[in-house]
Design a protein around this motif. Structure first.
Motif, PDB file in Angstrom:
ATOM      1  N   ALA A   1       0.804  -1.155   0.031  1.00 55.98           N
ATOM      2  CA  ALA A   1       0.026  -0.045  -0.033  1.00 55.98           C
ATOM      3  C   ALA A   1       0.695   1.245  -0.039  1.00 55.98           C
ATOM      4  O   ALA A   1       2.119   1.327   0.532  1.00 55.98           O
ATOM      5  N   VAL A   2       0.436   2.170  -0.690  1.00 54.13           N
ATOM      6  CA  VAL A   2       1.011   3.603  -0.952  1.00 54.13           C
ATOM      7  C   VAL A   2       0.086   4.699  -0.431  1.00 54.13           C
ATOM      8  O   VAL A   2      -1.076   4.828  -1.088  1.00 54.13           O
ATOM      9  N   GLU A   3       0.510   5.452   0.447  1.00 54.61           N
ATOM     10  CA  GLU A   3      -0.425   6.704   0.735  1.00 54.61           C
ATOM     11  C   GLU A   3      -0.303   7.782  -0.021  1.00 54.61           C
ATOM     12  O   GLU A   3       0.759   7.892  -0.746  1.00 54.61           O
ATOM     13  N   ARG A   4      -1.440   8.574  -0.077  1.00 54.66           N
ATOM     14  CA  ARG A   4      -1.443   9.639  -1.031  1.00 54.66           C
ATOM     15  C   ARG A   4      -0.378  10.634  -0.757  1.00 54.66           C
ATOM     16  O   ARG A   4      -0.129  10.809   0.517  1.00 54.66           O
ATOM     17  N   GLY A   5       0.397  11.055  -1.904  1.00 56.48           N
ATOM     18  CA  GLY A   5       1.402  12.107  -1.603  1.00 56.48           C
ATOM     19  C   GLY A   5       2.847  11.377  -1.208  1.00 56.48           C
ATOM     20  O   GLY A   5       3.755  12.125  -1.365  1.00 56.48           O
TER      21      GLY A   5
ATOM     22  N   ALA B   1       2.085   9.399  -5.208  1.00 58.53           N
ATOM     23  CA  ALA B   1       0.716   8.714  -5.335  1.00 58.53           C
ATOM     24  C   ALA B   1      -0.330   9.895  -5.253  1.00 58.53           C
ATOM     25  O   ALA B   1      -0.191  10.744  -4.394  1.00 58.53           O
ATOM     26  N   ALA B   2      -1.003  10.036  -6.363  1.00 57.95           N
ATOM     27  CA  ALA B   2      -2.133  11.050  -6.244  1.00 57.95           C
ATOM     28  C   ALA B   2      -3.387  10.757  -5.293  1.00 57.95           C
ATOM     29  O   ALA B   2      -4.209  11.460  -4.808  1.00 57.95           O
ATOM     30  N   VAL B   3      -3.505   9.437  -5.263  1.00 62.38           N
ATOM     31  CA  VAL B   3      -4.738   8.842  -4.409  1.00 62.38           C
ATOM     32  C   VAL B   3      -4.050   7.621  -3.556  1.00 62.38           C
ATOM     33  O   VAL B   3      -2.758   7.226  -3.649  1.00 62.38           O
ATOM     34  N   ASP B   4      -4.785   7.297  -2.440  1.00 65.75           N
ATOM     35  CA  ASP B   4      -4.235   6.081  -1.655  1.00 65.75           C
ATOM     36  C   ASP B   4      -4.462   4.865  -2.551  1.00 65.75           C
ATOM     37  O   ASP B   4      -5.365   4.753  -3.328  1.00 65.75           O
ATOM     38  N   MET B   5      -3.176   4.327  -2.614  1.00 67.50           N
ATOM     39  CA  MET B   5      -3.326   3.046  -3.623  1.00 67.50           C
ATOM     40  C   MET B   5      -3.095   1.710  -2.824  1.00 67.50           C
ATOM     41  O   MET B   5      -1.958   1.573  -1.858  1.00 67.50           O
TER      42      MET B   5
ATOM     43  N   THR C   1      -4.192  -3.635  -6.186  1.00 70.30           N
ATOM     44  CA  THR C   1      -4.886  -3.285  -7.234  1.00 70.30           C
ATOM     45  C   THR C   1      -3.936  -2.742  -8.329  1.00 70.30           C
ATOM     46  O   THR C   1      -2.625  -2.590  -8.721  1.00 70.30           O
ATOM     47  N   LEU C   2      -4.555  -2.586  -9.651  1.00 69.00           N
ATOM     48  CA  LEU C   2      -3.812  -1.899 -10.942  1.00 69.00           C
ATOM     49  C   LEU C   2      -3.584  -0.689 -10.942  1.00 69.00           C
ATOM     50  O   LEU C   2      -4.228   0.038 -10.355  1.00 69.00           O
ATOM     51  N   VAL C   3      -2.495  -0.358 -11.392  1.00 64.43           N
ATOM     52  CA  VAL C   3      -2.172   1.230 -11.434  1.00 64.43           C
ATOM     53  C   VAL C   3      -2.242   1.784 -12.812  1.00 64.43           C
ATOM     54  O   VAL C   3      -2.228   1.332 -13.837  1.00 64.43           O
TER      55      VAL C   3
END
Length: 228
Positions: free
Chosen positions: A73-77, A112-116, A120-122
């Motif tokens: 998981a990657v957080e927004r920003g 990341a522009a949104v929470d990823m 999930t696919l990018v």
């Protein structure tokens, strides 16, 4: 003593005497099967349709591509690292536009522009070269009616000034007018009130003052030159 034995009477070739108890029995003829061309044609069509659907389903599931997915998981920003991504073989819906696995290296170092979420696919919409707001800046929402906005429609990226006003019925006092330079980063019309919330980016040091003045409603937005 003579015994009178009754013998079958030969009535010619192929004829034998039928016992008395069986003379009235009749053998039913087997029913004749009638072919119905409509049912035969419908059966053939159903078999062909089933074959076509099976072939289509096999083709759809076997048409896979290698695309980029989120490993962790990657957080927004947050900055995206290579360890956050992985290649995944999936069958894709034509409506989806994930990033091909061959381009995974171009995503490293982006934000990341949104929470990823993991797994999930990018897509390109999830990736940004910068984060909003950047370090040292804040975003403040200013809700204003059309009368306090420029007649020229605002767009993202416009440079504006948020100007303090005396409000309805107030008088302009002598002295310098309070103005706060800002950059438009979003526009959110409210159909219920007719007002528009203009999201502006300002330095952190001026965010609190702008928020306080915007809450009173005694501000207006001035559009500065778009010439660059």
């Amino acid at each position: 003593m003579s015994v009178d034995t009754e013998r079958p009477v030969d009535r010619g070739e192929g004829h034998t005497q039928v016992p008395a108890g069986q003379k009235d029995r009749r053998v039913a003829q087997p029913p004749k099967l009638r072919r119905r061309p409509v049912l035969v044609a419908a059966s053939i069509a159903a078999v062909c349709l089933g074959g076509l659907l099976g072939a289509f389903a096999w083709t759809a599931t076997s048409d896979t591509r290698s695309v980029v997915a989120v490993r962790s998981a990657v957080e927004r920003g947050a900055v995206i690292g290579r360890e956050d991504l992985m290649a995944l073989q999936v069958g894709l819906d034509p409506a989806l536009t994930p990033i091909p696995a061959a381009q995974v290296e171009t995503l490293v170092g982006q934000r990341a522009a949104v929470d990823m979420a993991a797994g999930t696919l990018v897509t390109r919409e999830q990736i940004s070269a910068t984060v909003l707001p950047p370090r040292g800046f804040s975003v403040v929402g200013v809700a204003l009616p059309a009368s306090l906005l420029p007649g020229e429609p605002l767009v993202t990226g416009d440079r504006v000034r948020v100007v303090a006003t005396p409000g309805a019925g107030g008088e302009v006092v002598d002295g310098a007018t309070v103005t706060i330079p800002a950059t438009v980063v979003g526009l959110h019309p409210d159909p219920d009130t007719g007002a528009t919330v203009v999201s502006v980016q300002v330095p952190e040091s001026q965010a609190a003052e702008l928020a306080a003045r915007a809450a009173t409603g005694n501000v207006a937005i001035v559009l500065d030159s778009r010439e660059r």
